[in-house]
Write a protein that holds these residues in place. Structure first.
Motif, mmCIF file in Angstrom:
data_model
loop_
_atom_site.group_PDB
_atom_site.id
_atom_site.type_symbol
_atom_site.label_atom_id
_atom_site.label_comp_id
_atom_site.label_asym_id
_atom_site.label_seq_id
_atom_site.Cartn_x
_atom_site.Cartn_y
_atom_site.Cartn_z
ATOM 1 N N ASP A 327 -6.328 26.993 10.819
ATOM 2 C CA ASP A 327 -6.372 28.485 11.321
ATOM 3 C C ASP A 327 -7.221 28.373 12.525
ATOM 4 O OD1 ASP A 327 -9.144 28.216 10.350
ATOM 5 O OD2 ASP A 327 -8.498 29.431 8.508
ATOM 6 N N ILE A 328 -7.044 29.727 12.986
ATOM 7 C CA ILE A 328 -7.965 30.104 14.256
ATOM 8 C C ILE A 328 -9.359 29.775 13.983
ATOM 9 C CG2 ILE A 328 -8.551 32.074 15.740
ATOM 10 C CD1 ILE A 328 -5.520 31.147 16.159
ATOM 11 N N GLN A 329 -10.101 30.078 12.973
ATOM 12 C CA GLN A 329 -11.388 29.844 12.661
ATOM 13 C C GLN A 329 -11.672 28.415 12.553
ATOM 14 O OE1 GLN A 329 -14.181 32.743 10.663
ATOM 15 N NE2 GLN A 329 -14.692 31.163 9.141
ATOM 16 N N SER A 330 -10.977 27.831 12.163
ATOM 17 C CA SER A 330 -11.100 26.149 12.104
ATOM 18 C C SER A 330 -11.062 25.585 13.322
ATOM 19 C CB SER A 330 -10.196 25.491 11.052
ATOM 20 O OG SER A 330 -8.785 25.465 11.761
ATOM 21 N N LEU A 331 -10.476 26.074 14.154
ATOM 22 C CA LEU A 331 -10.386 25.833 15.735
ATOM 23 C C LEU A 331 -11.627 26.415 16.362
ATOM 24 C CD1 LEU A 331 -6.567 26.232 16.379
ATOM 25 C CD2 LEU A 331 -7.769 24.026 16.071
ATOM 26 N N LEU A 332 -12.096 27.405 16.224
ATOM 27 C CA LEU A 332 -13.121 27.724 17.026
ATOM 28 C C LEU A 332 -14.389 27.236 16.442
ATOM 29 C CD1 LEU A 332 -12.374 31.644 16.615
ATOM 30 C CD2 LEU A 332 -12.600 30.597 18.795
ATOM 31 N N THR A 333 -14.588 26.545 15.273
ATOM 32 C CA THR A 333 -15.718 25.919 14.887
ATOM 33 C C THR A 333 -15.555 24.590 14.804
ATOM 34 O OG1 THR A 333 -14.821 26.327 12.509
ATOM 35 C CG2 THR A 333 -16.302 28.062 13.370
ATOM 36 N N MET A 334 -14.585 23.863 15.303
ATOM 37 C CA MET A 334 -14.435 22.393 15.595
ATOM 38 C C MET A 334 -14.194 21.812 14.065
ATOM 39 S SD MET A 334 -14.664 21.658 18.712
ATOM 40 C CE MET A 334 -15.178 22.205 20.284
ATOM 41 N N SER A 335 -13.608 22.397 13.172
ATOM 42 C CA SER A 335 -13.501 22.135 12.008
ATOM 43 C C SER A 335 -12.003 22.056 11.302
ATOM 44 C CB SER A 335 -14.325 23.189 10.862
ATOM 45 O OG SER A 335 -15.441 23.383 11.255
ATOM 46 N N SER A 336 -11.121 21.674 12.390
ATOM 47 C CA SER A 336 -9.626 21.777 12.113
ATOM 48 C C SER A 336 -9.461 20.410 11.219
ATOM 49 C CB SER A 336 -9.037 21.473 13.261
ATOM 50 O OG SER A 336 -9.076 20.259 14.039
ATOM 51 N N GLY A 337 -10.205 19.614 11.220
ATOM 52 C CA GLY A 337 -10.113 18.212 10.357
ATOM 53 C C GLY A 337 -9.029 17.282 11.056
ATOM 54 N N ILE A 338 -8.544 17.402 12.140
ATOM 55 C CA ILE A 338 -7.766 16.522 12.918
ATOM 56 C C ILE A 338 -8.846 15.407 13.325
ATOM 57 C CG2 ILE A 338 -6.415 16.310 14.926
ATOM 58 C CD1 ILE A 338 -5.470 18.984 14.776
ATOM 59 N N ASP A 339 -8.227 14.119 13.398
ATOM 60 C CA ASP A 339 -8.954 13.169 13.942
ATOM 61 C C ASP A 339 -9.041 13.283 15.263
ATOM 62 O OD1 ASP A 339 -10.274 10.859 14.596
ATOM 63 O OD2 ASP A 339 -8.667 9.415 13.961
ATOM 64 N N ALA A 340 -9.928 14.089 15.927
ATOM 65 C CA ALA A 340 -10.400 14.016 17.354
ATOM 66 C C ALA A 340 -11.602 13.503 17.752
ATOM 67 C CB ALA A 340 -10.060 15.650 17.755
ATOM 68 N N ILE A 341 -12.085 12.783 16.762
ATOM 69 C CA ILE A 341 -13.670 12.423 16.982
ATOM 70 C C ILE A 341 -13.534 11.279 18.023
ATOM 71 C CG2 ILE A 341 -15.721 11.524 15.775
ATOM 72 C CD1 ILE A 341 -14.412 12.619 13.215
ATOM 73 N N ASP A 342 -14.422 11.475 18.987
ATOM 74 C CA ASP A 342 -14.650 10.418 19.826
ATOM 75 C C ASP A 342 -16.064 9.437 19.905
ATOM 76 O OD1 ASP A 342 -14.845 8.593 22.329
ATOM 77 O OD2 ASP A 342 -14.573 10.208 23.644
ATOM 78 N N TYR A 343 -16.058 8.389 19.192
ATOM 79 C CA TYR A 343 -17.325 7.632 19.093
ATOM 80 C C TYR A 343 -17.376 6.705 19.917
ATOM 81 C CZ TYR A 343 -17.640 9.723 14.216
ATOM 82 O OH TYR A 343 -17.837 10.591 13.167
ATOM 83 N N GLY A 344 -16.939 6.910 21.331
ATOM 84 C CA GLY A 344 -16.944 5.801 22.344
ATOM 85 C C GLY A 344 -16.039 4.741 21.897
ATOM 86 N N ILE A 345 -16.705 3.534 22.003
ATOM 87 C CA ILE A 345 -15.784 2.163 21.741
ATOM 88 C C ILE A 345 -15.199 2.097 20.416
ATOM 89 C CG2 ILE A 345 -17.128 0.968 23.381
ATOM 90 C CD1 ILE A 345 -18.583 -0.468 21.269
ATOM 91 N N ASN A 346 -15.768 2.919 19.400
ATOM 92 C CA ASN A 346 -15.213 2.928 18.095
ATOM 93 C C ASN A 346 -14.184 3.743 17.848
ATOM 94 O OD1 ASN A 346 -17.023 0.745 17.178
ATOM 95 N ND2 ASN A 346 -18.557 2.470 17.139
ATOM 96 N N ALA A 347 -13.769 4.607 18.900
ATOM 97 C CA ALA A 347 -12.747 5.650 18.659
ATOM 98 C C ALA A 347 -11.381 4.948 18.454
ATOM 99 C CB ALA A 347 -12.559 6.678 19.906
ATOM 100 N N ASN A 348 -10.579 5.630 17.617
ATOM 101 C CA ASN A 348 -9.212 4.867 17.450
ATOM 102 C C ASN A 348 -8.333 5.212 18.472
ATOM 103 O OD1 ASN A 348 -6.642 4.299 16.671
ATOM 104 N ND2 ASN A 348 -6.976 4.894 14.654
ATOM 105 N N PRO A 349 -7.941 4.205 19.521
ATOM 106 C CA PRO A 349 -6.986 4.535 20.506
ATOM 107 C C PRO A 349 -5.713 4.588 20.364
ATOM 108 C CG PRO A 349 -7.389 2.126 20.402
ATOM 109 C CD PRO A 349 -8.031 2.585 19.201
#
Length: 552
Positions: A327-349
């Motif tokens: 929902d809108i609130q989850s997007l505003l709070t970075m809590s959507s749950g989508i795999d958008a995590i950037d851990y640098g070299i360990n990010a899933n390309p």
């Protein structure tokens, strides 16, 4: 004898043609001098508005664009003045000014054209963001040349311009061409034996020409001294000395207000008050304000609404049982749950929706929605630009006018901000993930709007409730080192000064772009920087805690 001469001419031409075909010979650094410091500061004029001979004109020291206006409605203008370039503007109610945008590359340059004595409307388009070049040096790095293949990257001696993003490298015989898809500038070069004749254009319209020779010495880039005299109320001599000694490298500005009054303002490395700075992700907080304005105007019901209530039909196929809870609130709070995590070299390309991944695809929204869910929405927070990107699509779907005009009318005009630029996505819509350009003093105005709970100069712009909700700490970001608390696209942090803990709410951007809002001190601090690849992105936090807070 005539046959011999003819053979010699043909041989010479063939030799040069063969020579010109191999870009390996041109793989080098090239340099030249621009004709004057104002060549990219363009005068924009709308002449005889409402008459049959109305014109849209662009010029520097010479005429560049002279385009006839055929307007059905003089209050709403849409002028495609060159291929891939356009101006859209709206006449004010009093008929004294036109607010609009030039679309060039991926940028929307805001222009305020003011009525002059001769009934023309005049404004300035600084296509390189800066108000005047401090260096006329122009450099071209030609790389990876082989046969007809090559890459070419213009580098200006005045590095206050944030640089080009060049692509579409073409070659035909001894002619080369490429485009900066950020600013929209076109480059066309003619390859001579020991030089390159380079033209810079708006579409087919010439801005300037440069004669380039191979570089034999290192390029001189940047290194400009501060031209401004600091007459601030607050004295921060220790900080200024450390900046001048390069202990805090690439610090571009520090501006501070207390109770609405600017008590400190200083610029470094040649920057000044008139240059819009790339805010990077600090403009996510502005994206949050746009959502708040839409909510205040009842353009959507509440922040609990699913993002799929706003997305076009083509994306509804991704609406599964878990993603529908984004929902809108989850997007505003970075809590959507989508795999958008950037851990640098360990990010899933392959599957993650990091900015580096989805911006390489032809449809950013589809790439984000395709990414797997790693958490239930509104449970865990992980910082990433995919979340606000979806918000931008949602807001675009519910406003009645182009989104950039909504932003201008209900936020920036209210804050008396006109010198700014908006980065767009592949749909030519404002990109909510970051990339707005505002001057530091205008960034300060935005911080003061939130410090004053949605008011500026005693006028209500955003509801008090939205600001209060924005500043709440919903949950901590799990993928950042300090595990900061996070609100509606606003960071939380705590500093220590004079044995006191001071809480700050912050807009933050890559390279060191910060708006600190400190309610307990009724203070806003803006620091802009250029630390993109040296690990000093968070340097403003040190400057703020050690060299500003103790004096506040």
């Amino acid at each position: 004898m005539r046959i011999k001469n003819l053979i010699l001419i043909i041989t010479t031409l063939f030799s040069f043609s063969a020579y010109a075909q191999d870009m390996a010979e041109y793989t080098s650094g090239w340099e030249g001098i621009l004709e004057n410091p104002k060549v990219f500061n363009l005068k924009v004029e709308i002449e005889n508005l409402g008459k049959e001979n109305a014109k849209f004109k662009i010029s520097n020291n010479k005429k560049i664009i002279d385009y006839p206006i055929i307007a059905k409605n003089n209050k709403q203008l849409e002028i495609p003045f060159a291929e891939n370039y356009s101006f859209k503007g709206m006449l004010s109610k009093n008929g004294k000014e036109i607010n609009g945008f030039i679309k060039s590359g991926i940028l929307l340059y805001h222009l305020k054209l003011t009525q002059s004595d001769n009934n023309s409307f005049l404004g300035t388009w600084n296509i390189l963001m800066i108000d005047e070049l401090k260096s006329l040096n122009f450099n071209l790095s030609v790389e990876n040349g082989e046969g007809n293949k090559y890459e070419a990257y213009p580098i200006f001696g005045d590095n206050r311009f944030t640089g080009t993003w060049c692509d579409n490298f073409q070659k035909e015989n001894n002619l080369i061409s490429f485009i900066d898809f950020k600013t929209g500038l076109q480059f066309k070069g003619k390859l001579e034996k020991n030089e390159i004749q380079l033209s810079i254009l708006l579409g087919d319209n010439l801005l300037t020409e440069i004669e380039l020779k191979k570089s034999i010495t290192d390029w001189e880039i940047g290194g400009f001294k501060n031209d401004n005299r600091n007459t601030s109320i607050l004295k921060l001599t220790e900080m200024e000395n450390l900046i001048s000694k390069d202990s805090f490298p690439n610090t571009h500005s520090v501006v501070i207000s207390k109770k609405g009054e600017i008590i400190y303002e200083n610029y470094f490395d040649g920057y000044n008050a008139n240059i819009p700075h790339d805010m990077k992700s600090a403009s996510k907080s502005i994206s949050s304000a746009i959502v708040g304005l839409a909510k205040d105007k009842s353009l959507f019901k509440n922040v609990d609404q699913s993002i799929f209530d706003f997305l076009p039909e083509k994306y509804q196929t991704y609406n599964d049982s878990l993603k529908t809870k984004i929902d809108i609130q989850s997007l505003l709070t970075m809590s959507s749950g989508i795999d958008a995590i950037d851990y640098g070299i360990n990010a899933n390309p392959k599957s993650s929706a990091t900015e580096d991944n989805y911006q390489r695809t032809p449809d950013w929204i589809e790439a984000i929605l395709k990414a797997p869910m790693i958490h239930k929405p509104n449970t865990k927070a992980n910082y990433g630009s995919a979340n606000p990107s979806l918000l931008g699509v949602a807001m675009d779907s519910i406003v009645s006018e182009p989104l950039e005009f909504f932003i201008d009318k209900f936020l920036f005009q209210k804050l008396e901000i006109s010198n700014y630029i908006i980065q767009t996505d592949l749909r030519d819509k404002p990109y909510f993930g970051g990339g707005m350009y505002l001057t530091p003093k205008d960034m300060l105005k935005f911080g003061e709007l939130y410090l004053n709970k949605g008011k500026w100069k005693s006028k209500r712009i955003i509801s008090r409730k939205w600001v209060q909700n924005s500043f709440k700490n919903y949950r901590n970001l799990e993928n950042v080192t300090d595990k900061n608390g996070y609100g509606y696209l606003w960071w939380h942090n705590t500093y220590n000064a004079n044995e006191k803990n001071i809480k700050s709410i912050e807009a933050r951007g890559n390279g060191g772009q910060y708006i600190f809002v400190i309610p307990c001190l009724q203070t806003v601090v803006v620091i802009t920087s250029g630390n993109y690849r040296n690990g000093k992105t968070q340097q403003p936090e040190i400057i703020f805690e050690k060299h500003i807070l103790p004096y506040l």
